[in-house]
Design an enzyme around this catalytic site. Structure first.
Site, PDB file in Angstrom:
ATOM      1  N   SER A 127      -7.332   6.192   3.833  1.00  0.00           N
ATOM      2  CA  SER A 127      -7.334   4.804   2.785  1.00  0.00           C
ATOM      3  C   SER A 127      -7.905   3.697   2.800  1.00  0.00           C
ATOM      4  O   SER A 127      -8.291   3.148   2.402  1.00  0.00           O
ATOM      5  CB  SER A 127      -6.334   4.966   2.075  1.00  0.00           C
ATOM      6  OG  SER A 127      -5.790   5.692   1.121  1.00  0.00           O
TER       7      SER A 127
ATOM      8  N   LYS B  10       4.912   2.871   8.655  1.00  0.00           N
ATOM      9  CA  LYS B  10       3.905   3.707   9.140  1.00  0.00           C
ATOM     10  C   LYS B  10       2.488   2.473   9.234  1.00  0.00           C
ATOM     11  O   LYS B  10       2.194   3.009  10.259  1.00  0.00           O
ATOM     12  CB  LYS B  10       3.429   4.670   7.697  1.00  0.00           C
ATOM     13  CG  LYS B  10       2.977   5.448   7.929  1.00  0.00           C
ATOM     14  CD  LYS B  10       2.252   6.486   6.415  1.00  0.00           C
ATOM     15  CE  LYS B  10       3.680   7.109   6.920  1.00  0.00           C
ATOM     16  NZ  LYS B  10       3.088   8.122   5.316  1.00  0.00           N
TER      17      LYS B  10
ATOM     18  N   THR C  98      -4.589  13.306   5.597  1.00  0.00           N
ATOM     19  CA  THR C  98      -2.669  13.769   6.588  1.00  0.00           C
ATOM     20  C   THR C  98      -2.900  15.410   7.616  1.00  0.00           C
ATOM     21  O   THR C  98      -2.038  14.695   8.053  1.00  0.00           O
ATOM     22  CB  THR C  98      -1.816  13.642   5.382  1.00  0.00           C
ATOM     23  OG1 THR C  98      -2.743  12.176   4.322  1.00  0.00           O
ATOM     24  CG2 THR C  98      -0.710  14.134   5.534  1.00  0.00           C
TER      25      THR C  98
ATOM     26  N   LYS D  31       5.289   2.011  -2.852  1.00  0.00           N
ATOM     27  CA  LYS D  31       5.283   3.420  -3.358  1.00  0.00           C
ATOM     28  C   LYS D  31       6.243   3.323  -4.923  1.00  0.00           C
ATOM     29  O   LYS D  31       6.434   2.454  -5.495  1.00  0.00           O
ATOM     30  CB  LYS D  31       6.354   4.554  -2.878  1.00  0.00           C
ATOM     31  CG  LYS D  31       6.235   5.518  -1.954  1.00  0.00           C
ATOM     32  CD  LYS D  31       4.785   6.231  -1.657  1.00  0.00           C
ATOM     33  CE  LYS D  31       4.959   7.026  -0.803  1.00  0.00           C
ATOM     34  NZ  LYS D  31       4.537   7.615   0.283  1.00  0.00           N
TER      35      LYS D  31
ATOM     36  N   LYS E  12       0.801  -1.115   0.184  1.00  0.00           N
ATOM     37  CA  LYS E  12       0.040   0.242  -0.183  1.00  0.00           C
ATOM     38  C   LYS E  12       0.720   0.778  -0.195  1.00  0.00           C
ATOM     39  O   LYS E  12       1.931   0.967   1.180  1.00  0.00           O
ATOM     40  CB  LYS E  12      -1.342  -0.177   0.991  1.00  0.00           C
ATOM     41  CG  LYS E  12      -2.086   1.366   1.819  1.00  0.00           C
ATOM     42  CD  LYS E  12      -2.455   1.327   0.833  1.00  0.00           C
ATOM     43  CE  LYS E  12      -4.002   1.872   0.687  1.00  0.00           C
ATOM     44  NZ  LYS E  12      -3.829   2.950  -0.377  1.00  0.00           N
TER      45      LYS E  12
ATOM     46  N   ASN F 299      -1.309  19.720   0.288  1.00  0.00           N
ATOM     47  CA  ASN F 299      -2.769  19.712   1.333  1.00  0.00           C
ATOM     48  C   ASN F 299      -2.330  18.983   2.754  1.00  0.00           C
ATOM     49  O   ASN F 299      -3.238  19.237   3.635  1.00  0.00           O
ATOM     50  CB  ASN F 299      -3.100  17.932   0.391  1.00  0.00           C
ATOM     51  CG  ASN F 299      -4.529  17.771   1.093  1.00  0.00           C
ATOM     52  OD1 ASN F 299      -5.152  18.655   1.522  1.00  0.00           O
ATOM     53  ND2 ASN F 299      -4.284  16.062   1.229  1.00  0.00           N
TER      54      ASN F 299
END
Ligand code: GLU
Length: 418
Positions: free
Chosen positions: A350, A94, A190, A106, A70, A221
């Site tokens: 997510s 994480k 986030t 990633k 992920k 963001n």
């Protein structure tokens, strides 16, 4: 300035620092310090003027012991194989620190999106999605937004995947538009976990968040949402920056007004209600209560860390401090709340999006935010328990101690099959 740190080496150093406090076999540790596989691609894409251009692209699947790979996909001219490897590893730890059932991955494309039309970006994205198709999937590897990507790119990936597979599979990517299976609260997530982490940290350290002065480096963001939500709980955002420079007002800025100014003009500099303009470096060394690096890796190195005057640093970006900076700030008793907790709200929501996609049952924004708050506060408590019980030097090591143990347990309990 010291030589730029390699983010992949920084990740490996962070894992080693935590492993020193745990009983992990060397061979298992070696495995958990390297990606399982890295796909390197050359995308050939038609430009609007009829020419064809090559774009380098990567997807790193770092570890899948706790669930599907992920992590986001980044569009930036400085994307490199080592950066993507590091970012994919940070995703593993994480997801483990907030205890959601994912591994880490990633991706990135070496591209400056500002130089391309929407049509070109769509062709680049669909070309990447076509190449990723055999590797991704709702139970395999689930991309998401990262630097310079968002709902639009995620919708293109989902659409390409679904058309090629002749199916519907909204959970193949997260961070989609609401109309295409996105979740309420994902865009803000986030910045929200950054605010929650700062709030919990101030409480833990017996400091008042109300009236605390805040500087935010990076006003995309994550940074702009964190600034607004910190204002909502009474903090004073006195300085913000982007790649054009910083604006500062010791009596406080209006986080929303600066965001609107940046939306209209492209940058924060020139914002007329600020008292002063500063360089990014001046912002990072302001005498504030809370500093939030919310841009890219290596924003603060060992030299600059000597001049940081904030009491608390909360990392909204991935990897904004080099290991040298970490050592200096630990030595100087500056508290750093690490990226793998502070910005984990993105991947946590997510996960909620993916759960909703799998169930075809959608939550209210209030439910999303409540569940996010529960996840982040529980992770914070687990981290501070580890910090105290292992007598650890800093919160980053505490986060990695918790996360590494969870990944090792999953690998070992799965039976260790190589
Ligand atoms: N790119 C974000 C991160 O670095 C979100 C990843 C995701 O939602 O999968 O955490």
């Amino acid at each position: 300035m010291s030589e730029e740190a390699n983010p992949f080496e920084s990740l490996q150093e962070q894992i080693d620092d935590a492993a020193a406090y745990l009983d992990v076999d060397d061979d298992i540790l070696e495995r958990l310090k390297h990606p399982e596989r890295v796909l390197e691609l050359n995308l050939s894409v038609d430009m609007d003027d009829g020419s064809r251009r090559r774009f380098e692209a990567f997807r790193s699947q770092f570890n899948g012991d706790r669930g599907p790979y992920k992590g986001g996909i980044r569009y930036h001219p400085n994307v490199s194989r080592d950066e993507v490897k590091a970012l994919s590893g940070w995703m593993v730890y994480k997801c483990a620190v907030v205890d959601i059932p994912y591994g880490g991955g990633k991706g990135g494309i070496v591209i400056d999106p500002k130089e391309h039309s929407a049509a070109e970006l769509e062709r680049v994205t669909r070309s990447f999605a076509k190449e990723l198709r055999p590797l991704i999937g709702e139970d395999r590897d689930i991309p998401a937004p990262d630097v310079n990507t968002g709902q639009r790119e995620m919708n293109w990936i989902k659409d390409t995947y679904e058309k090629l597979e002749h199916t519907t599979a909204p959970g193949v990517v997260t961070g989609k538009a609401i109309s295409s299976g996105g979740s309420e609260g994902r865009v803000e997530a986030t910045g929200r976990s950054t605010m929650l982490t700062a709030r919990e940290a101030f409480d833990y350290l017996d400091k008042e968040i109300e009236g605390a002065t805040v500087a935010v480096q990076g006003y995309g963001n994550a940074g702009s949402v964190a600034a607004r939500l910190l204002e909502d709980i009474g903090a004073d955002v006195v300085a913000v920056s982007d790649s054009s420079g910083a604006v500062y007002d010791e009596s406080g800025l209006d986080a929303v007004a600066v965001k609107e100014f940046k939306r209209d003009t492209g940058s924060v500099t020139g914002y007329e209600d600020a008292a002063e303009e500063l360089s990014n470096e001046e912002l990072l060394t302001l005498d504030v209560d809370l500093l939030i690096p919310a841009a890219l890796e290596n924003a603060i190195d060992g030299d600059l860390a000597e001049d940081v005057r904030a009491d608390v640093v909360v990392e909204a970006a991935n990897g904004p401090l080099t290991p040298d900076a970490d050592d200096v700030l630990t030595e100087r008793d500056v508290y750093v709340l690490p990226d793998i907790l502070a910005n984990a709200g993105g991947v946590t929501v997510s996960y909620f999006e993916w759960v909703q996609n799998r169930q075809r049952f959608y939550w209210t924004e209030e439910r999303v935010n409540d569940e996010l708050e529960r996840v982040i506060t529980e992770a914070f408590d687990t981290l501070t328990d580890a910090y105290e019980s292992h007598d650890l030097p800093n919160f980053r090591t505490a986060a990695y101690v918790v996360a590494l143990q969870r990944v090792v347990d999953a690998y070992t309990d799965n039976g260790n099959w190589p």
